[in-house]
Motif scaffolding. Structure first.
Motif, PDB file in Angstrom:
ATOM      1  N   GLY A  86    -120.746  55.303  95.126  1.00  0.00           N
ATOM      2  CA  GLY A  86    -119.811  55.214  96.234  1.00  0.00           C
ATOM      3  C   GLY A  86    -120.655  54.387  97.549  1.00  0.00           C
ATOM      4  O   GLY A  86    -121.555  54.307  97.262  1.00  0.00           O
ATOM      5  N   THR A  87    -119.997  54.602  98.472  1.00  0.00           N
ATOM      6  CA  THR A  87    -120.459  54.171  99.894  1.00  0.00           C
ATOM      7  C   THR A  87    -119.578  54.719 101.019  1.00  0.00           C
ATOM      8  O   THR A  87    -119.675  54.295 102.066  1.00  0.00           O
ATOM      9  CB  THR A  87    -120.617  52.644  99.620  1.00  0.00           C
ATOM     10  OG1 THR A  87    -121.193  52.357 100.949  1.00  0.00           O
ATOM     11  CG2 THR A  87    -119.211  51.949  99.748  1.00  0.00           C
ATOM     12  N   GLY A  88    -119.142  55.711 100.832  1.00  0.00           N
ATOM     13  CA  GLY A  88    -118.341  56.457 101.808  1.00  0.00           C
ATOM     14  C   GLY A  88    -118.990  56.721 103.304  1.00  0.00           C
ATOM     15  O   GLY A  88    -118.613  56.238 104.156  1.00  0.00           O
ATOM     16  N   LYS A 116    -121.879  59.142  88.115  1.00  0.00           N
ATOM     17  CA  LYS A 116    -121.503  58.602  89.386  1.00  0.00           C
ATOM     18  C   LYS A 116    -122.291  59.193  90.642  1.00  0.00           C
ATOM     19  O   LYS A 116    -122.670  60.005  90.515  1.00  0.00           O
ATOM     20  CB  LYS A 116    -120.046  59.292  89.490  1.00  0.00           C
ATOM     21  CG  LYS A 116    -119.238  58.547  90.759  1.00  0.00           C
ATOM     22  CD  LYS A 116    -119.402  59.715  92.118  1.00  0.00           C
ATOM     23  CE  LYS A 116    -119.165  59.030  93.168  1.00  0.00           C
ATOM     24  NZ  LYS A 116    -119.012  59.826  94.567  1.00  0.00           N
ATOM     25  N   ARG A 134    -109.206  57.003 101.453  1.00  0.00           N
ATOM     26  CA  ARG A 134    -109.387  56.289 102.577  1.00  0.00           C
ATOM     27  C   ARG A 134    -108.073  55.276 103.111  1.00  0.00           C
ATOM     28  O   ARG A 134    -107.982  54.426 102.297  1.00  0.00           O
ATOM     29  CB  ARG A 134    -110.459  55.291 102.859  1.00  0.00           C
ATOM     30  CG  ARG A 134    -110.711  54.580 104.331  1.00  0.00           C
ATOM     31  CD  ARG A 134    -112.070  53.685 104.211  1.00  0.00           C
ATOM     32  NE  ARG A 134    -113.157  54.531 103.661  1.00  0.00           N
ATOM     33  CZ  ARG A 134    -113.850  55.261 104.495  1.00  0.00           C
ATOM     34  NH1 ARG A 134    -113.946  55.238 105.906  1.00  0.00           N
ATOM     35  NH2 ARG A 134    -115.123  55.909 104.044  1.00  0.00           N
ATOM     36  N   ASN A 140    -109.508  48.932  97.519  1.00  0.00           N
ATOM     37  CA  ASN A 140    -110.664  50.009  97.712  1.00  0.00           C
ATOM     38  C   ASN A 140    -109.941  51.058  96.767  1.00  0.00           C
ATOM     39  O   ASN A 140    -108.807  51.404  96.538  1.00  0.00           O
ATOM     40  CB  ASN A 140    -110.509  50.195  99.072  1.00  0.00           C
ATOM     41  CG  ASN A 140    -111.643  51.404  99.487  1.00  0.00           C
ATOM     42  OD1 ASN A 140    -112.627  51.706  98.579  1.00  0.00           O
ATOM     43  ND2 ASN A 140    -111.551  51.853 100.836  1.00  0.00           N
ATOM     44  N   VAL A 141    -111.003  51.573  95.984  1.00  0.00           N
ATOM     45  CA  VAL A 141    -110.839  52.954  95.239  1.00  0.00           C
ATOM     46  C   VAL A 141    -111.703  53.617  95.287  1.00  0.00           C
ATOM     47  O   VAL A 141    -112.969  53.433  95.412  1.00  0.00           O
ATOM     48  CB  VAL A 141    -110.793  52.620  93.533  1.00  0.00           C
ATOM     49  CG1 VAL A 141    -110.569  53.601  92.790  1.00  0.00           C
ATOM     50  CG2 VAL A 141    -109.686  51.412  93.325  1.00  0.00           C
ATOM     51  N   ASN A 142    -111.468  55.125  95.301  1.00  0.00           N
ATOM     52  CA  ASN A 142    -112.459  56.367  95.643  1.00  0.00           C
ATOM     53  C   ASN A 142    -113.498  56.084  94.456  1.00  0.00           C
ATOM     54  O   ASN A 142    -112.776  55.986  93.190  1.00  0.00           O
ATOM     55  CB  ASN A 142    -111.686  57.454  95.737  1.00  0.00           C
ATOM     56  CG  ASN A 142    -112.430  58.816  95.700  1.00  0.00           C
ATOM     57  OD1 ASN A 142    -112.980  59.069  94.439  1.00  0.00           O
ATOM     58  ND2 ASN A 142    -112.753  59.281  96.774  1.00  0.00           N
ATOM     59  N   ALA A 143    -114.700  56.413  94.527  1.00  0.00           N
ATOM     60  CA  ALA A 143    -115.542  56.211  93.463  1.00  0.00           C
ATOM     61  C   ALA A 143    -115.606  57.323  92.582  1.00  0.00           C
ATOM     62  O   ALA A 143    -115.920  57.323  91.193  1.00  0.00           O
ATOM     63  CB  ALA A 143    -117.082  56.037  94.006  1.00  0.00           C
ATOM     64  N   GLY A 149    -122.367  57.946  97.593  1.00  0.00           N
ATOM     65  CA  GLY A 149    -123.018  56.987  98.634  1.00  0.00           C
ATOM     66  C   GLY A 149    -124.147  57.713  99.330  1.00  0.00           C
ATOM     67  O   GLY A 149    -125.221  56.986  99.652  1.00  0.00           O
TER      68      GLY A 149
HETATM   69  C1  X2W Z   1    -113.758  55.045  98.940  1.00  0.00           C
HETATM   70  C2  X2W Z   1    -114.794  54.477  98.285  1.00  0.00           C
HETATM   71  C3  X2W Z   1    -116.290  54.967  98.445  1.00  0.00           C
HETATM   72  C4  X2W Z   1    -116.472  56.099  97.949  1.00  0.00           C
HETATM   73  C5  X2W Z   1    -113.977  55.105 100.500  1.00  0.00           C
HETATM   74  O1  X2W Z   1    -113.577  54.095 101.170  1.00  0.00           O
HETATM   75  O2  X2W Z   1    -114.648  56.044 101.062  1.00  0.00           O
HETATM   76  C6  X2W Z   1    -111.357  55.294  99.135  1.00  0.00           C
HETATM   77  O3  X2W Z   1    -111.288  56.315  99.647  1.00  0.00           O
HETATM   78  P1  X2W Z   1    -118.240  58.113  98.247  1.00  0.00           P
HETATM   79  O4  X2W Z   1    -119.735  57.882  98.751  1.00  0.00           O
HETATM   80  O5  X2W Z   1    -118.485  58.341  96.332  1.00  0.00           O
HETATM   81  O6  X2W Z   1    -117.526  59.237  98.771  1.00  0.00           O
HETATM   82  N1  X2W Z   1    -112.713  54.653  98.722  1.00  0.00           N
HETATM   83  C7  X2W Z   1    -110.021  54.714  98.649  1.00  0.00           C
HETATM   84  O7  X2W Z   1    -115.831  56.841  97.202  1.00  0.00           O
HETATM   85  O8  X2W Z   1    -117.812  56.582  98.127  1.00  0.00           O
END
Ligand code: X2W
Length: 309
Positions: A94-96, A62, A117, A206-209, A65
């Motif tokens: 990811g891309t947070g 993983k 998010r 959207n899913v947290n990475a 971002g």
């Molecule tokens: C994350 C997805 C991107 C992510 C967001 O929107 O930020 C949710 O929170 P990083 O860089 O690994 O933190 N989705 C639902 O997780 O990126």
């Protein structure tokens, strides 16, 4: 740098053969170069171990971002290195930070609940755009290093709404289809995934990475699970020091009660615990920096934070 230079040369010389051969002619060169990281015995032993399973079961990596913005070349070199020795890590990024940067430029304050998010439809279009842009950036950087890479921006994760009232367009992964990943590796390309998911009727969510990487690893059951971050591990919120090992069986409950364990950190630790409960007891998760990837994979000493049961 020196190693990376030598390896990219080795990769180019090896040309097409690199794609399909797991033990190839560059192997001995690579092992010599790896001596700079670990002992020859150590490195050979790990290489044998990593190639003893199906190609797709080597590793899930993983990538946070922030790394794509701050450390893309080192990331691409490290992944290229693995590919040059015949390994196919499955990369999910990811891309947070990129999402937040755009939202803030538009005068929108990013909103989270417990590290997730809140994603309304306007935010969702930023989320999708950032995932596609960062995915392409990583794929391009790899191709420049002579590595074939395939963007996989859909078709893997099927989700339902996590809690529509609370988070809006955020998914909870219900199914993981590894067919696109398998096909990519079969074709000799590194699979580069986003954590975007889709409902059964086609709504992108959207899913947290960190969470998606955990769900993916549960299905793939890889030998190695690595979370790359910019901090090179999990940092203790009070002492500011890197935590070297977390033994979940003994430490999970007390860790989750610590005031500094909140938001994304809490979510990450919880996801890693859920994952490890579904893997053999010997499995562990490493949280490390990009620069420590080789050391983590090919030496006994490891690097960063190791989380195990
Ligand atoms: C994350 C997805 C991107 C992510 C967001 O929107 O930020 C949710 O929170 P990083 O860089 O690994 O933190 N989705 C639902 O997780 O990126």
């Amino acid at each position: 740098s020196y190693i990376q230079h030598q390896l990219s040369t080795a990769g180019r010389l090896n040309g097409v053969a690199r794609v399909s051969t797991r033990y190839n002619s560059t192997r001995s060169t690579v092992i010599q170069l790896l001596n700079n990281i670990g002992s020859k015995r150590e490195v050979e032993q790990y290489l044998r171990y990593f190639t003893s399973v199906d190609s797709q079961q080597f590793a899930v990596i993983k990538v946070g971002g922030a790394i794509i913005t701050q450390n893309l070349n080192e990331l691409a070199s490290s992944l290229a290195f693995l590919n040059h020795v015949g390994l196919f890590p499955i990369v999910l990024h990811g891309t947070g930070p990129q999402i937040n940067e755009i939202l803030e430029a538009e005068g929108v304050v990013p909103e989270y609940i417990d590290g997730i998010r809140i994603t309304d439809s306007k935010t969702m279009s930023v989320v999708r755009r950032c995932f596609l842009e960062q995915n392409l950036k990583l794929v391009d950087a790899l191709e420049k290093q002579g590595v074939r890479a395939r963007p996989i921006t859909g078709g893997v994760f099927t989700a339902e709404y996590l809690d529509k009232d609370k988070y809006q367009l955020v998914g909870k992964i219900k199914k993981v289809d590894n067919t696109p990943i398998e096909a990519s590796i079969q074709a000799g390309a590194l699979p580069i995934l986003t954590s975007l998911a889709e409902t059964s009727d086609g709504q992108i969510l959207n899913v947290n990475a960190d969470v998606a990487a955990g769900e993916l690893a549960r299905v793939i059951q890889p030998l190695k699970i690595v979370y790359l971050n910019e901090k090179g591990g999990l940092i203790h919120g009070e002492s500011g020091e890197k935590i070297s090992v977390i033994n979940l069986d003994e430490e999970y409950d007390s860790l989750m009660k610590q005031p500094w364990v909140k938001y994304g950190t809490k979510l990450k630790i919880k996801e890693i615990r859920d994952l490890l409960m579904h893997l053999p007891r010997s499995s562990s998760v490493a949280i490390i920096s990009t620069g420590d990837l080789q050391k983590e994979l090919f030496t006994d000493s490891g690097a960063g934070t190791m989380i195990r049961r």
